[in-house]
Design a protein around this motif. Structure first.
Motif, short mmCIF file in Angstrom:
data_model
loop_
_atom_site.label_atom_id
_atom_site.label_comp_id
_atom_site.label_asym_id
_atom_site.label_seq_id
_atom_site.Cartn_x
_atom_site.Cartn_y
_atom_site.Cartn_z
N THR A 118 0.82 -1.22 0.00
CA THR A 118 0.00 0.00 0.00
C THR A 118 0.85 1.27 0.00
N MET A 119 2.14 1.13 0.36
CA MET A 119 3.02 2.30 0.35
C MET A 119 3.32 2.76 -1.07
N MET A 120 3.03 1.93 -2.07
CA MET A 120 3.31 2.28 -3.45
C MET A 120 2.32 3.31 -3.99
N PHE A 121 1.17 3.44 -3.34
CA PHE A 121 0.14 4.37 -3.82
C PHE A 121 0.37 5.74 -3.19
N PRO A 122 0.37 6.80 -3.97
CA PRO A 122 0.53 8.14 -3.39
C PRO A 122 -0.65 8.50 -2.52
N ALA A 123 -0.38 9.26 -1.48
CA ALA A 123 -1.43 9.59 -0.50
C ALA A 123 -2.57 10.37 -1.12
N VAL A 124 -2.28 11.15 -2.16
CA VAL A 124 -3.32 11.98 -2.76
C VAL A 124 -4.43 11.14 -3.38
N VAL A 125 -4.13 9.88 -3.75
CA VAL A 125 -5.14 8.99 -4.32
C VAL A 125 -6.26 8.71 -3.33
N ASN A 126 -5.93 8.74 -2.04
CA ASN A 126 -6.91 8.39 -1.01
C ASN A 126 -7.75 9.57 -0.54
N LEU A 127 -7.49 10.76 -1.04
CA LEU A 127 -8.15 11.94 -0.48
C LEU A 127 -9.66 11.89 -0.62
N ILE A 128 -10.16 11.59 -1.82
CA ILE A 128 -11.60 11.60 -2.04
C ILE A 128 -12.31 10.49 -1.25
N PRO A 129 -11.88 9.22 -1.37
CA PRO A 129 -12.56 8.19 -0.56
C PRO A 129 -12.43 8.42 0.94
N LEU A 130 -11.27 8.92 1.36
CA LEU A 130 -11.08 9.18 2.79
C LEU A 130 -12.02 10.28 3.26
N TYR A 131 -12.20 11.31 2.43
CA TYR A 131 -13.12 12.38 2.82
C TYR A 131 -14.56 11.87 2.90
N LYS A 132 -14.93 10.97 1.97
CA LYS A 132 -16.27 10.40 2.00
C LYS A 132 -16.50 9.62 3.29
N ILE A 133 -15.47 8.90 3.74
CA ILE A 133 -15.57 8.14 4.98
C ILE A 133 -15.73 9.09 6.16
N ILE A 134 -14.91 10.13 6.19
CA ILE A 134 -14.97 11.11 7.27
C ILE A 134 -16.33 11.80 7.29
N ASP A 135 -16.85 12.14 6.13
CA ASP A 135 -18.15 12.79 6.04
C ASP A 135 -19.27 11.84 6.51
N THR A 136 -19.16 10.56 6.17
CA THR A 136 -20.16 9.57 6.61
C THR A 136 -20.18 9.45 8.12
N PHE A 137 -19.01 9.50 8.74
CA PHE A 137 -18.92 9.43 10.20
C PHE A 137 -19.33 10.74 10.89
N GLY A 138 -19.50 11.79 10.11
CA GLY A 138 -19.86 13.08 10.68
C GLY A 138 -18.70 13.77 11.38
N TRP A 139 -17.49 13.52 10.87
CA TRP A 139 -16.29 14.06 11.52
C TRP A 139 -15.75 15.34 10.87
N VAL A 140 -16.43 15.85 9.86
CA VAL A 140 -15.97 17.10 9.24
C VAL A 140 -16.03 18.21 10.30
N ASN A 141 -14.97 19.01 10.36
CA ASN A 141 -14.82 20.04 11.39
C ASN A 141 -14.76 19.44 12.80
N ASN A 142 -14.16 18.25 12.87
CA ASN A 142 -13.96 17.58 14.15
C ASN A 142 -12.50 17.17 14.23
N TYR A 143 -11.93 17.21 15.43
CA TYR A 143 -10.53 16.83 15.61
C TYR A 143 -10.25 15.42 15.11
N LEU A 144 -11.24 14.52 15.24
CA LEU A 144 -11.05 13.13 14.82
C LEU A 144 -10.71 13.02 13.34
N ALA A 145 -11.18 13.96 12.54
CA ALA A 145 -10.91 13.92 11.10
C ALA A 145 -9.43 14.07 10.80
N ALA A 146 -8.70 14.77 11.65
CA ALA A 146 -7.26 14.96 11.45
C ALA A 146 -6.43 13.96 12.25
N ILE A 147 -7.00 13.38 13.29
CA ILE A 147 -6.24 12.49 14.17
C ILE A 147 -6.27 11.04 13.68
#
Length: 280
Positions: A118-147
């Motif tokens: 998984t280290m072969m994939f650049p981190a930017v590839v995960n930005l959109i799916p990761l944001y969707k996960i964070i948004d689903t959990f309701g963590w936008v504008n929450n410390y957990l989104a960055a931690i």
């Protein structure tokens, strides 16, 4: 003659490092000095290294008197995120490395190989799916989104595991003879021995979390929840014609990592040695 011949390369290396140090430190000194200048003096005096009059109003206005760009709040947000993520990373990484490096279970090596892949994939590839996960959990504008997203950095698991596999397995066997289980061996035997590499991981994690700009800029749109790094972008928009204020904000932002480096220079050097000399 032999000693003189050996001295020449060392002298050249010293002069080269001295020049590089000067090139690196001059912008830092310029920023520090500029942060204590009066904005009017900057505009009227032109190129001048030392201030005509030393002032601290740039810092007080940013830290105490400005609700539009709450620098002190941003600073505390970054501290909460960086410290929390560092603690979480140390717990998860040390336990994962222990499982991959000391325990024997079916599929262990296959899982670890997949994890390394998984280290072969650049981190930017995960930005959109990761944001969707964070948004689903309701963590936008929450410390957990960055931690939470950075809590299981693959490279840190690899680093700790490689350090751990060099510890003789006889330590584990002796503990098992005395009746210790896996968790006891981890806490009482392995954990004290891997403190140096965990310190390196802590330094990596804290500086990475503190300096991160892209991900916090995506998951935080509330000005009061922003860490200091994306907050400086807002500061630049508000004080683009006031370089002394901008420099004051930048200096405040680098204080924790600068202090961390002063007190942990030995571990920074160890981190470079570990990163460049890891055994496969």
């Amino acid at each position: 003659m032999k000693k003189r011949a050996e001295l020449v390369p060392k002298l050249i290396a010293f002069l080269f490092l001295l020049v590089m140090a000067i090139i690196w430190i001059i912008p830092l000194l310029w920023g520090i000095v500029t942060s204590f200048k009066n904005e009017i003096d900057i505009q009227t005096e032109g190129f001048r290294f030392l201030p005509v009059q030393w002032v601290t109003s740039n810092y007080t206005e940013l830290l105490l008197d400005n609700s539009a760009t709450p620098l002190l709040r941003w600073f505390m947000n970054s501290m909460i995120i960086a410290v929390s993520q560092t603690i979480l990373v140390l717990i998860i990484v040390s336990m994962a490395a222990f499982a991959y490096g000391r325990l024997k279970f079916r599929g262990r090596d296959t899982m670890f190989t997949f994890l390394m892949a998984t280290m072969m994939f650049p981190a930017v590839v995960n930005l959109i799916p990761l944001y969707k996960i964070i948004d689903t959990f309701g963590w936008v504008n929450n410390y957990l989104a960055a931690i939470v997203p950075g809590a299981a950095a693959v490279f840190n698991i690899f680093l700790v595991r490689q350090f751990m596999v060099n510890i003789p397995i006889e330590f584990d066997e002796a503990a098992r003879i005395d009746g210790a289980g896996d968790f006891t061996i981890f806490l009482k035997v392995i954990l004290p021995l891997i403190k140096p590499v965990l310190m390196v991981v802590a330094l990596f994690t804290f500086t990475g979390a503190w300096n991160d700009f892209l991900w916090p800029s995506i998951v935080f749109n509330d000005i009061n929840m922003m860490p200091i790094t994306p907050g400086l972008q807002l500061l630049q928009g508000m004080y683009q014609a006031q370089p002394a204020h901008l420099m004051a904000g930048a200096i405040v932002a680098i204080i924790p990592t600068f202090i961390l480096y002063l007190f942990a220079q030995k571990y920074f050097l160890e981190s470079m040695a570990l990163s460049s000399g890891i055994k496969g």
